[in-house]
Write a protein that holds these residues in place. Structure first.
Motif, mmCIF file in Angstrom:
data_model
loop_
_atom_site.group_PDB
_atom_site.id
_atom_site.type_symbol
_atom_site.label_atom_id
_atom_site.label_comp_id
_atom_site.label_asym_id
_atom_site.label_seq_id
_atom_site.Cartn_x
_atom_site.Cartn_y
_atom_site.Cartn_z
ATOM 1 N N ASN A 75 72.903 1.512 7.272
ATOM 2 C CA ASN A 75 71.579 1.405 7.644
ATOM 3 C C ASN A 75 71.480 0.528 8.469
ATOM 4 O O ASN A 75 70.537 -0.311 9.280
ATOM 5 C CB ASN A 75 70.847 2.177 7.003
ATOM 6 C CG ASN A 75 72.073 4.372 6.982
ATOM 7 O OD1 ASN A 75 72.503 4.222 7.447
ATOM 8 N ND2 ASN A 75 70.772 4.625 6.405
ATOM 9 N N TRP A 124 65.455 7.578 8.793
ATOM 10 C CA TRP A 124 66.439 7.241 9.972
ATOM 11 C C TRP A 124 65.663 8.311 10.855
ATOM 12 O O TRP A 124 65.943 8.719 11.053
ATOM 13 C CB TRP A 124 66.920 6.488 9.958
ATOM 14 C CG TRP A 124 67.201 5.631 8.176
ATOM 15 C CD1 TRP A 124 67.478 5.685 7.445
ATOM 16 C CD2 TRP A 124 67.428 4.238 8.958
ATOM 17 N NE1 TRP A 124 67.379 4.303 5.947
ATOM 18 C CE2 TRP A 124 67.224 3.166 7.588
ATOM 19 C CE3 TRP A 124 67.343 3.034 9.755
ATOM 20 C CZ2 TRP A 124 67.447 2.041 7.439
ATOM 21 C CZ3 TRP A 124 67.737 1.876 10.015
ATOM 22 C CH2 TRP A 124 67.695 1.473 8.622
ATOM 23 N N TRP A 126 67.367 8.073 14.597
ATOM 24 C CA TRP A 126 68.879 7.443 15.494
ATOM 25 C C TRP A 126 69.082 7.913 17.052
ATOM 26 O O TRP A 126 68.774 8.733 17.491
ATOM 27 C CB TRP A 126 69.691 8.247 15.232
ATOM 28 C CG TRP A 126 69.829 7.970 13.361
ATOM 29 C CD1 TRP A 126 69.818 8.756 12.091
ATOM 30 C CD2 TRP A 126 70.473 7.066 12.276
ATOM 31 N NE1 TRP A 126 69.986 8.580 10.429
ATOM 32 C CE2 TRP A 126 70.101 6.795 11.149
ATOM 33 C CE3 TRP A 126 70.886 5.887 12.970
ATOM 34 C CZ2 TRP A 126 70.990 5.934 10.065
ATOM 35 C CZ3 TRP A 126 71.441 4.625 12.084
ATOM 36 C CH2 TRP A 126 71.117 5.059 10.516
ATOM 37 N N ASN A 145 72.615 8.822 7.360
ATOM 38 C CA ASN A 145 73.150 8.849 8.525
ATOM 39 C C ASN A 145 74.259 9.542 8.981
ATOM 40 O O ASN A 145 75.057 10.424 8.592
ATOM 41 C CB ASN A 145 73.709 7.375 8.627
ATOM 42 C CG ASN A 145 74.897 6.863 8.144
ATOM 43 O OD1 ASN A 145 75.918 7.618 8.746
ATOM 44 N ND2 ASN A 145 74.959 5.940 7.475
ATOM 45 N N GLY A 160 69.025 3.420 15.628
ATOM 46 C CA GLY A 160 68.695 3.628 14.586
ATOM 47 C C GLY A 160 66.745 2.335 14.631
ATOM 48 O O GLY A 160 66.829 1.856 14.370
ATOM 49 N N ASP A 162 64.154 2.721 10.795
ATOM 50 C CA ASP A 162 64.057 2.725 9.356
ATOM 51 C C ASP A 162 61.676 2.573 9.646
ATOM 52 O O ASP A 162 61.864 2.532 9.634
ATOM 53 C CB ASP A 162 64.312 0.969 8.363
ATOM 54 C CG ASP A 162 63.893 1.789 7.197
ATOM 55 O OD1 ASP A 162 63.309 2.574 7.049
ATOM 56 O OD2 ASP A 162 64.460 0.548 6.417
#
Length: 198
Positions: A75, A124, A126, A145, A160, A162
């Protein structure tokens, strides 16, 4: 073969004011380095040693140390590449065309922002490429993920964000929405397009 911390293509202060230099340095040298070290320890002497990170995430996530640290390494490696000083403002190419199909850029920004802001605790947000080439916005907890079998939405991550507190707390404290909004100022859409076209 052991995994290593990938090289950054910019200085720690290059993403200011969106991401401050101190956060960037700690995030990269402490948090990401720990995921790399712990992943290498977790796969040493196992059937996963020598496999690509993608193979590991698709097959080895029944082991918590591999799932958490493998996800953390993948990630963050993706995240660093998706950032660029000054950003590139809006999608290009195939990604732009596919975002138009899901309501356009402003709708995408709203959906992606809501996925990031609405993720309870750490995780996360995405943008995921599906097998048919279409795009889906989703989020995952912790260091999961969309490559992992445990993900609600599976596919290939092309963007993505964080939303662990370590990614923003020094600058934004509890103001995650401000951090999410600022993220759009540093996205490298050329890199998103490159990931999509792989």
């Amino acid at each position: 073969m052991s995994f290593e911390l990938p090289k950054l293509n910019y200085a720690y202060d290059a993403l200011e004011p969106t991401i401050d230099a101190k956060t960037m340095e700690i995030h990269y040298t402490k948090h990401h380095q720990a995921y790399v070290d712990n992943l290498n320890n977790a796969i040493a002497g196992t059937e996963l040693e020598g496999k690509s990170i993608e193979e590991i995430l698709k097959t080895g996530t029944d082991k918590p140390a591999v799932r958490n640290n493998g996800g953390g390494h993948y990630n963050h490696s993706l995240f660093w590449e998706l950032l660029t000083p000054g950003g590139s403002k809006e999608p290009v190419g195939n990604v732009k065309a596919e975002i138009e199909k899901i309501g356009g850029f402003e709708k995408f920004k709203e959906d992606f922002s809501n996925a990031a802001k609405g993720r309870f605790g750490s995780g996360w947000a995405w943008l995921v490429k599906n097998t048919d080439g279409s795009l889906t916005v989703t989020s995952t907890p912790n260091q999961d993920n969309p490559l992992m079998p445990v993900a609600d939405v599976q596919g290939t991550p092309v963007l993505g964000l964080d939303v662990w507190e370590h990614a923003y707390y020094l600058k934004y404290q509890n103001r995650r929405p401000d951090y999410v909004a600022a993220f759009f100022d540093v996205i490298n859409w050329d890199k998103v397009e490159e990931f999509y076209n792989k």
